[in-house]
Scaffold this active site. Structure first.
Site, PDB file in Angstrom:
ATOM      1  N   ASP A 161       0.819  -1.205   0.000  1.00 28.95           N
ATOM      2  CA  ASP A 161       0.000   0.000   0.000  1.00 28.95           C
ATOM      3  C   ASP A 161       0.857   1.261   0.000  1.00 28.95           C
ATOM      4  O   ASP A 161       1.484   1.595   0.998  1.00 28.95           O
ATOM      5  CB  ASP A 161      -0.900  -0.033   1.239  1.00 28.95           C
ATOM      6  CG  ASP A 161      -1.913   1.083   1.233  1.00 28.95           C
ATOM      7  OD1 ASP A 161      -1.981   1.837   0.241  1.00 28.95           O
ATOM      8  OD2 ASP A 161      -2.644   1.216   2.231  1.00 28.95           O
TER       9      ASP A 161
ATOM     10  N   ASP B  85      -1.609   6.300  -6.333  1.00 25.51           N
ATOM     11  CA  ASP B  85      -1.986   5.282  -5.358  1.00 25.51           C
ATOM     12  C   ASP B  85      -2.000   3.901  -5.983  1.00 25.51           C
ATOM     13  O   ASP B  85      -2.640   3.683  -7.009  1.00 25.51           O
ATOM     14  CB  ASP B  85      -3.373   5.625  -4.794  1.00 25.51           C
ATOM     15  CG  ASP B  85      -3.763   4.683  -3.674  1.00 25.51           C
ATOM     16  OD1 ASP B  85      -2.865   4.224  -2.943  1.00 25.51           O
ATOM     17  OD2 ASP B  85      -4.966   4.403  -3.538  1.00 25.51           O
TER      18      ASP B  85
END
Ligand SMILES: *[C@@H]1O[C@H](CO)[C@@H](O)[C@H](O)[C@H]1NC(C)=O
Ligand SMILES: *[C@@H]1O[C@H](CO)[C@@H](O)[C@H](O)[C@H]1NC(C)=O
Ligand SMILES: *[C@@H]1O[C@H](CO)[C@@H](O)[C@H](O)[C@H]1NC(C)=O
Ligand SMILES: *[C@@H]1O[C@H](CO)[C@@H](O)[C@H](O)[C@H]1NC(C)=O
Ligand SMILES: *[C@@H]1O[C@H](CO)[C@@H](O)[C@H](O)[C@H]1NC(C)=O
Length: 435
Positions: free
Chosen positions: A99, A309
């Site tokens: 992440d 992201d």
């Protein structure tokens, strides 16, 4: 003799553990790699995850509330890519969501108050010879993105509360972390991590997370890698893994080739660990779209801007900019979109009998410093067989959010290099399946 040899062996094993690796290659597997989903199912699952994640990433605070610092700044527990790691001595493998939007490395941890079932045994602090708890007063404890808390024996508690109902809580500790599970695995000792003994929530499907953000707790920061790159393979072939390269191995191929583009990483003081870049405009084919430059501006209150992201599939654009893009795509296809409700990506009816996307111009994202990211048709459009429609794989910020996100569908077959030391993002087109 035998004793001496075993001491030498023990010393060399300990030495390799204590020394952080200078570089490492690993693989990311897609969360939907198993399950044999159809293209349509993959699209719908990803659209749902993108929305959930964006809703929690970007609605952390509203422009009317200036008290952003008191909120945990966390995203959805939903993520897209998984990485294999192992923790402790002897090493216990676990699967973690990779992440770029969060910092903490955490795994489920015995004794469990509440743990999700996982395929491998759950790591147990008492069964490891290398665990130590992290004191409350430490810099690592202070840098937790969540509210931290001190137990009576002054252990650092963490509580990561994901806005979609998921959470992970436990103590912050230090452990030997092993990257990879094969013979090529490398280890680093005393890595701060979350020992999650209480993990819950309906939407959660992760037995751990490996934070790749810029924050001090992230893998990239703690192992001193300074930079990392990944190259995401075709979204519709989720069984293909994607290479991720850390430290000295993280270079774009061909090194410094003329297709490489570079743009500065921008710091948003409201979310200092996220990777923001400055989007200045978008072209479709030769047409620069009439989007006011301020649509993507990062504002002083921390809203706006664009985050890169790994955990959001479909790029999310500021609402008015998205409408301009949508209109121009509709013009190319000669048909307005049907039902672009905010939870679905917009689709256009395909002419009957047409089972393939028509030729379409490249979409170009213009970033600061003259860095152009060229998105071929398949990096922004797809054909939905069940719906017999062409879909634009992007979402509009429906005003509940507060910025734009460069999602991973758009990053397919573009190698991305995050250089944290220098503060820049470089990218170049690549066939990620052969990298
Ligand atoms: C923000 O929250 C902190 C801690 O909860 C509080 O002390 C402060 O007064 C708040 N500031 C504003 C502007 O509401
Ligand atoms: C954790 O490890 C200790 C020491 O090996 C053992 O006594 C204990 O039963 C383990 N706990 C769990 C929940 O497996
Ligand atoms: C800290 O722990 C106490 C006792 O468990 C709890 O009441 C309190 O809400 C916790 N605070 C935070 C910020 O987690
Ligand atoms: C979690 O995984 C299970 C089993 O693979 C699946 O049935 C469920 O839909 C998943 N949940 C989410 C929220 O993705
Ligand atoms: C559009 O949405 C409405 C209401 O949500 C629904 O009744 C209708 O069937 C949808 N039309 C298409 C073409 O999907």
């Amino acid at each position: 003799m035998a004793t001496l040899l075993s001491i030498l062996l023990a010393a060399s094993v300990a030495g390799s553990v204590a020394q952080s690796p200078s570089g490492y290659r690993s693989a990311l597997t897609h969360v939907d790699s198993k399950g044999g989903f159809t293209k349509t199912e993959l699209l719908h699952r990803a659209a749902h995850r993108s929305r959930l994640r964006a809703a929690t990433m970007l609605s952390g605070y509203s422009t009317t509330s200036s008290n952003s610092t008191s909120r945990p700044r966390l995203q959805s527990g939903q993520g897209e890519y998984l990485m294999n790691l192992a923790i402790g001595t002897p090493p216990v493998p676990f699967v973690a969501l990779a992440d770029t939007g969060s910092d903490l490395i955490w795994t489920q941890c015995q004794p469990c108050k509440l743990c999700f079932p996982q395929d491998t045994p759950i790591y147990n602090t008492s069964a490891s010879t290398s665990f130590s708890p992290e004191p409350c007063s430490s810099a690592m404890c202070q840098s937790l993105q969540s509210d931290n808390n001190c137990t009576l024996n002054s252990q650092c508690m963490y509580y990561y509360d994901y806005a979609d109902g998921a959470y992970s809580a436990g103590v912050l500790g230090r452990e030997t972390l092993t990257l990879g599970t094969t013979a090529s695995a490398v280890s680093a000792s005393d890595v701060a991590f979350g020992c999650g003994s209480d993990n819950g929530g309906d939407s959660f499907n992760s037995t751990g997370t490996v934070g790749l953000s810029r924050g001090p707790l992230s893998l990239v920061a703690q192992l001193g890698f300074g930079k990392f790159s990944y190259c995401l393979t075709d979204f519709f072939l989720p069984s293909l893994s994607s290479p991720v390269l850390f430290g000295s191995l993280a270079e774009l191929e061909p090194r410094g080739g003329d297709t490489m583009q570079t743009t500065p990483l921008v710091q948003n003081m409201a979310y200092p660990s996220w990777y923001y870049i400055s989007l200045e405009g978008i072209s479709l084919g030769d047409t620069r779209l009439p989007i006011p430059e301020q649509a993507f501006q990062l504002r002083n209150d921390g809203t706006g801007g664009m985050v890169v992201d790994s955990g959001t599939t479909f790029t999310i654009l500021e609402g008015s900019a998205f409408m301009v893009v949508l209109d121009h795509v509709a013009e190319v296809l000669g048909h307005p979109a049907v039902n672009s409700s905010s939870f679905e990506i917009p689709c256009f009816p395909a002419p009957s009998g047409q089972r393939q996307l028509p030729p379409m111009p490249d979409m170009v994202m213009h970033f600061a410093g003259g860095a152009d990211m060229r998105l071929h048709r398949d990096n922004y459009m797809s054909f939905d067989e069940e719906g017999s429609s062409f879909c634009l794989n992007m979402l509009g910020d429906d005003a509940t959010l507060s910025g734009s996100v460069l999602g991973n569908f758009q990053q397919q077959n573009i190698q991305m290099l995050f250089d944290i030391t220098v503060g820049q993002l470089s990218f170049a087109p690549a066939d990620c399946s052969i990298l």
